[in-house]
Design a protein around this motif. Structure first.
Motif, PDB file in Angstrom:
ATOM      1  N   LEU A 225      51.359  16.855  46.865  1.00 20.86           N
ATOM      2  CA  LEU A 225      50.251  17.301  47.566  1.00 20.86           C
ATOM      3  C   LEU A 225      49.022  17.607  46.641  1.00 20.86           C
ATOM      4  CD1 LEU A 225      51.248  19.911  50.520  1.00 20.86           C
ATOM      5  CD2 LEU A 225      50.030  17.762  50.742  1.00 20.86           C
ATOM      6  N   LEU A 226      49.079  18.178  45.498  1.00 21.21           N
ATOM      7  CA  LEU A 226      47.936  18.200  44.698  1.00 21.21           C
ATOM      8  C   LEU A 226      47.297  16.970  44.228  1.00 21.21           C
ATOM      9  CD1 LEU A 226      46.288  20.046  42.993  1.00 21.21           C
ATOM     10  CD2 LEU A 226      47.772  19.936  40.927  1.00 21.21           C
ATOM     11  N   ALA A 227      48.336  16.131  43.775  1.00 25.61           N
ATOM     12  CA  ALA A 227      47.638  14.639  43.357  1.00 25.61           C
ATOM     13  C   ALA A 227      47.071  13.666  44.625  1.00 25.61           C
ATOM     14  CB  ALA A 227      48.654  13.775  42.686  1.00 25.61           C
ATOM     15  N   ALA A 228      47.773  14.000  45.822  1.00 27.63           N
ATOM     16  CA  ALA A 228      47.640  13.393  47.007  1.00 27.63           C
ATOM     17  C   ALA A 228      46.379  13.797  47.583  1.00 27.63           C
ATOM     18  CB  ALA A 228      48.973  13.338  48.158  1.00 27.63           C
ATOM     19  N   THR A 229      45.798  14.863  47.214  1.00 30.30           N
ATOM     20  CA  THR A 229      44.751  15.467  48.025  1.00 30.30           C
ATOM     21  C   THR A 229      43.467  15.182  47.091  1.00 30.30           C
ATOM     22  OG1 THR A 229      45.034  17.757  47.149  1.00 30.30           O
ATOM     23  CG2 THR A 229      45.550  17.057  49.542  1.00 30.30           C
ATOM     24  N   GLU A 230      43.493  14.310  46.206  1.00 35.84           N
ATOM     25  CA  GLU A 230      42.149  13.893  45.347  1.00 35.84           C
ATOM     26  C   GLU A 230      41.353  12.908  46.086  1.00 35.84           C
ATOM     27  OE1 GLU A 230      43.451  13.855  40.777  1.00 35.84           O
ATOM     28  OE2 GLU A 230      44.471  12.444  41.966  1.00 35.84           O
ATOM     29  N   ASP A 231      40.035  13.322  46.031  1.00 40.09           N
ATOM     30  CA  ASP A 231      38.928  12.407  46.755  1.00 40.09           C
ATOM     31  C   ASP A 231      37.855  12.167  45.960  1.00 40.09           C
ATOM     32  OD1 ASP A 231      37.415  11.628  49.412  1.00 40.09           O
ATOM     33  OD2 ASP A 231      36.385  13.487  48.540  1.00 40.09           O
ATOM     34  N   ALA A 236      32.377  15.448  46.952  1.00 42.11           N
ATOM     35  CA  ALA A 236      31.290  15.463  45.795  1.00 42.11           C
ATOM     36  C   ALA A 236      29.903  15.412  46.382  1.00 42.11           C
ATOM     37  CB  ALA A 236      31.815  14.682  44.729  1.00 42.11           C
ATOM     38  N   TYR A 237      29.824  14.437  47.160  1.00 40.09           N
ATOM     39  CA  TYR A 237      28.415  14.203  47.775  1.00 40.09           C
ATOM     40  C   TYR A 237      27.755  15.479  48.603  1.00 40.09           C
ATOM     41  CZ  TYR A 237      29.405   9.279  46.336  1.00 40.09           C
ATOM     42  OH  TYR A 237      29.568   8.392  45.654  1.00 40.09           O
ATOM     43  N   ARG A 238      28.914  16.260  49.149  1.00 38.46           N
ATOM     44  CA  ARG A 238      28.421  17.199  49.983  1.00 38.46           C
ATOM     45  C   ARG A 238      28.521  18.532  49.422  1.00 38.46           C
ATOM     46  NH1 ARG A 238      32.398  15.970  55.444  1.00 38.46           N
ATOM     47  NH2 ARG A 238      31.136  14.126  56.210  1.00 38.46           N
ATOM     48  N   ALA A 239      28.965  18.611  48.264  1.00 35.16           N
ATOM     49  CA  ALA A 239      29.229  19.925  47.391  1.00 35.16           C
ATOM     50  C   ALA A 239      27.687  20.663  47.435  1.00 35.16           C
ATOM     51  CB  ALA A 239      29.504  19.489  46.025  1.00 35.16           C
ATOM     52  N   SER A 240      26.728  19.875  47.230  1.00 40.70           N
ATOM     53  CA  SER A 240      25.119  20.643  47.163  1.00 40.70           C
ATOM     54  C   SER A 240      24.981  21.559  48.590  1.00 40.70           C
ATOM     55  CB  SER A 240      24.142  19.576  46.871  1.00 40.70           C
ATOM     56  OG  SER A 240      23.956  18.879  48.140  1.00 40.70           O
ATOM     57  N   HIS A 255      44.503  25.737  39.344  1.00 36.34           N
ATOM     58  CA  HIS A 255      45.724  26.531  39.282  1.00 36.34           C
ATOM     59  C   HIS A 255      46.639  25.977  40.312  1.00 36.34           C
ATOM     60  CE1 HIS A 255      42.970  29.561  38.097  1.00 36.34           C
ATOM     61  NE2 HIS A 255      44.150  30.392  37.776  1.00 36.34           N
ATOM     62  N   GLY A 256      46.584  24.594  40.481  1.00 38.85           N
ATOM     63  CA  GLY A 256      47.640  23.713  40.871  1.00 38.85           C
ATOM     64  C   GLY A 256      47.995  23.597  42.561  1.00 38.85           C
ATOM     65  N   LEU A 257      46.942  24.029  43.012  1.00 38.40           N
ATOM     66  CA  LEU A 257      46.895  24.390  44.697  1.00 38.40           C
ATOM     67  C   LEU A 257      46.227  23.258  45.304  1.00 38.40           C
ATOM     68  CD1 LEU A 257      46.527  28.183  44.607  1.00 38.40           C
ATOM     69  CD2 LEU A 257      48.560  26.891  45.024  1.00 38.40           C
ATOM     70  N   ALA A 258      46.612  22.560  46.459  1.00 38.43           N
ATOM     71  CA  ALA A 258      45.946  21.338  47.104  1.00 38.43           C
ATOM     72  C   ALA A 258      45.009  21.895  47.815  1.00 38.43           C
ATOM     73  CB  ALA A 258      47.089  20.716  47.697  1.00 38.43           C
ATOM     74  N   ALA A 259      43.932  22.179  47.124  1.00 35.36           N
ATOM     75  CA  ALA A 259      42.599  22.829  48.108  1.00 35.36           C
ATOM     76  C   ALA A 259      41.824  21.435  48.227  1.00 35.36           C
ATOM     77  CB  ALA A 259      41.774  23.784  47.365  1.00 35.36           C
ATOM     78  N   VAL A 260      41.127  21.589  49.481  1.00 36.49           N
ATOM     79  CA  VAL A 260      40.290  20.618  50.058  1.00 36.49           C
ATOM     80  C   VAL A 260      39.167  21.153  50.937  1.00 36.49           C
ATOM     81  CG1 VAL A 260      41.975  18.687  49.656  1.00 36.49           C
ATOM     82  CG2 VAL A 260      41.707  19.770  51.920  1.00 36.49           C
TER      83      VAL A 260
END
Length: 329
Positions: A225-231, A236-240, A255-260
């Motif tokens: 899941l960690l690698a699979a949730t990269e985007d 990044a465009y909405r981060a601001s 910390h190795g957690l699949a956060a999105v």
């Protein structure tokens, strides 16, 4: 279609609709997950025209309580599609899904209304699953949230020349979602406005690979899941517009957690590969967040939206009379 039938006054239904999280990182506008947090709505047909709405929980005192209410509009959209005369409506909503925080509250309202229309029309006209998805997508604008709200589980949704389509998949039992909900809100319209019209070819190819991997991770291999949730397409465009969300996602992923980002944000979703990861995520957010974030330890909803017929007012009165020892009038 010309109206030919009417729904009898007193007919009533109860609808339950799950929250959803769309995108799930790389699956922009295509992947969605149903979650075990629910809005419940009772809709009853009345003789008087128009609509009255009462709301408990989220949205009370904030959302419209007349015909402009989104659930009411969705009920009427479904009835109009079926060619049914528009009745008066009484609606009571008990809401738990946060508004404006990327958990599919508008999709839930639309699906609730359409499912209510389906229940009210039982025995008159059949609104099948494909029709419900089409009508919901017409109102929402895209199917990524309405599909999991309707059908539950993990859904892949896409558009065809004939309209929206979907595939529902069962999620691996080890996948353990937790959503962190901030006090701030963010409109989907604003979030979408921050994205460019075009992206580099290498970013598009990157997300294609991660989206495919994410489906495999969610249904078969949660350890990926960690690698699979990269985007690279939208977050990044909405981060601001949600800097603390972006900072916390970076911290959790370190910390190795699949956060999105959950949907359009600003809530964030962590898809743990086991329940212990949810506790790790909650500890990190509590320790490092600059503001208050509410953790929601949820399960994947498997059933999607449901509708159940309720007794009519006449049946209620008859039952009350029997309980009090009097025959119905």
């Amino acid at each position: 279609m010309t109206a030919q039938h009417a729904v009898p006054a007193g007919r009533a239904v109860r609808v339950r609709v799950p929250a959803t999280s769309a995108n799930l990182g790389p699956g922009f506008d295509s992947l969605g997950l149903a979650l075990s947090l629910y809005d419940e709505v009772v809709v009853r047909v009345r003789p008087e025209p128009g609509a009255t709405v009462t709301i408990d929980g989220v949205g009370a005192g904030e959302v419209p309580t007349d015909d402009t209410n989104l659930v009411v509009r969705a009920v009427r959209h479904g009835l109009a599609h079926a060619g049914i005369a528009q009745p008066g409506l009484e609606l009571h909503a008990t809401n738990a899904i946060p508004h404006g925080r990327g958990m599919g509250s508008s999709a839930a309202a639309i699906v609730a209304g359409l499912m209510a229309a389906r229940g009210l029309l039982e025995g008159v006209v059949d609104l099948d699953a494909a029709t419900l998805l089409t009508l919901a997508t017409e109102m929402e604008g895209h199917p990524d949230n309405v599909a999991p709200a309707l059908f539950g589980g993990l859904t892949i949704a896409w558009m065809t020349p004939d309209g929206p389509a979907h595939k529902r998949l069962l999620v691996h039992r080890g996948v353990s979602p937790v959503v962190f909900v901030p006090t701030s809100t963010l409109s989907t319209k604003l979030a979408r406005s921050l994205q460019p019209m075009t992206v580099p070819h290498e970013d598009a190819a990157f997300n294609v690979s991660r989206s495919a991997l994410l489906v495999a991770a969610l249904i078969q291999s949660p350890e990926l899941l960690l690698a699979a949730t990269e985007d690279r397409l939208h977050q990044a465009y909405r981060a601001s517009a949600m800097p603390e969300t972006d900072a916390l996602i970076g911290l959790l992923r370190q910390h190795g957690l699949a956060a999105v980002v959950s949907g359009a944000g600003p809530s964030l979703l962590v898809m743990g590969s086991d329940p212990a990861q949810r506790l790790d995520a909650a500890e990190l957010v509590e320790r490092h967040a600059e503001s208050t974030w509410r953790p929601l330890m949820l399960a994947v909803d498997l059933g999607g939206a449901t509708v159940k017929a309720l007794p009519t007012l006449e049946a209620d009165l008859a039952q009350a009379s029997t309980i009090h020892g009097r025959p119905p009038a």
